[in-house]
Design an enzyme around this catalytic site. Sequence first.
Site, mmCIF file in Angstrom:
data_model
loop_
_atom_site.group_PDB
_atom_site.id
_atom_site.type_symbol
_atom_site.label_atom_id
_atom_site.label_comp_id
_atom_site.label_asym_id
_atom_site.label_seq_id
_atom_site.Cartn_x
_atom_site.Cartn_y
_atom_site.Cartn_z
ATOM 1 N N ASP A 119 40.862 29.947 39.551
ATOM 2 C CA ASP A 119 39.925 30.647 38.655
ATOM 3 C C ASP A 119 38.679 29.773 38.585
ATOM 4 O O ASP A 119 38.626 28.680 39.190
ATOM 5 C CB ASP A 119 40.556 30.894 37.274
ATOM 6 C CG ASP A 119 39.988 32.158 36.608
ATOM 7 O OD1 ASP A 119 38.779 32.162 36.301
ATOM 8 O OD2 ASP A 119 40.744 33.126 36.401
ATOM 9 N N HIS B 214 39.069 45.745 39.802
ATOM 10 C CA HIS B 214 38.571 46.876 38.997
ATOM 11 C C HIS B 214 37.390 46.469 38.112
ATOM 12 O O HIS B 214 36.711 47.319 37.564
ATOM 13 C CB HIS B 214 39.718 47.560 38.227
ATOM 14 C CG HIS B 214 39.950 47.067 36.850
ATOM 15 N ND1 HIS B 214 40.060 47.895 35.761
ATOM 16 C CD2 HIS B 214 40.107 45.812 36.397
ATOM 17 C CE1 HIS B 214 40.259 47.168 34.686
ATOM 18 N NE2 HIS B 214 40.311 45.909 35.033
#
Length: 194
Positions: A54, A95
């Site tokens: 991340d 998304h």
Amino acid sequence: MRFFQMSPGMSTQYLLNSYPWEKYTTVVDVGGSHGLLSIDLVQRFPHLRCTVQDLPEVIASAPKDVHRVEFQGHDFFTPQPVYGADVYLFRAIFHNWGDKYCVQILRNLIPALKKGARVVVNDHVVPAPGVLGCYKEQSVRGFDSVMKATFNSRERSVEDWRKFIMQTDERFIVRQVIEPEGIQLGILDVEWMG
Ligand SMILES: C[S@@+](CC[C@H](N)C(=O)[O-])C[C@H]1O[C@@H](n2cnc3c(N)ncnc32)[C@H](O)[C@@H]1O
């Protein structure tokens, strides 16, 4: 994210139960936040080793010393630094992004991929119009509008997912699409043909 994670339909158990993890050893959890999914994975499948990636500021507050889970700062808009893993996992990542950004994120994997590597996309899959009842349909389409308004992204149908993956590179082959009952996230199992 914590609020959404608490929804039963977002449980990691669906992905743990529905994918053949016993066939693989090394997993890179791209955009994996604090490793919720990877920690569940290594606990259920002791043969697995996971790297959670991340942004560095997110990794800075990730748990330390989780056996068989490594945490690594990485921006997925730059080339993937972990070469030769069996599975690259993207859960609830694409998304948030419009197609052109999704293509960039996926292309950044390519130099690191060995032939036969799997890309697992665990993300929202919207049914075709008219399949759901009126109330659910309204909720799904409403969420699509929210994604457009907040991220300039959108929710995708199975066909939209296939199109995006093929458009990224024809050597990505969608092997199967799993839509476990009761979950908001489908599973696209994609193979890199090299
Ligand atoms: C919707 S969350 C999904 C987290 C996790 N995959 C899960 O399912 O719980 C999106 C994640 O993408 C990370 N992210 C956003 N931009 C990123 C970037 N450029 N590089 C790496 N990670 C990024 C965020 O920090 C966040 O943890």
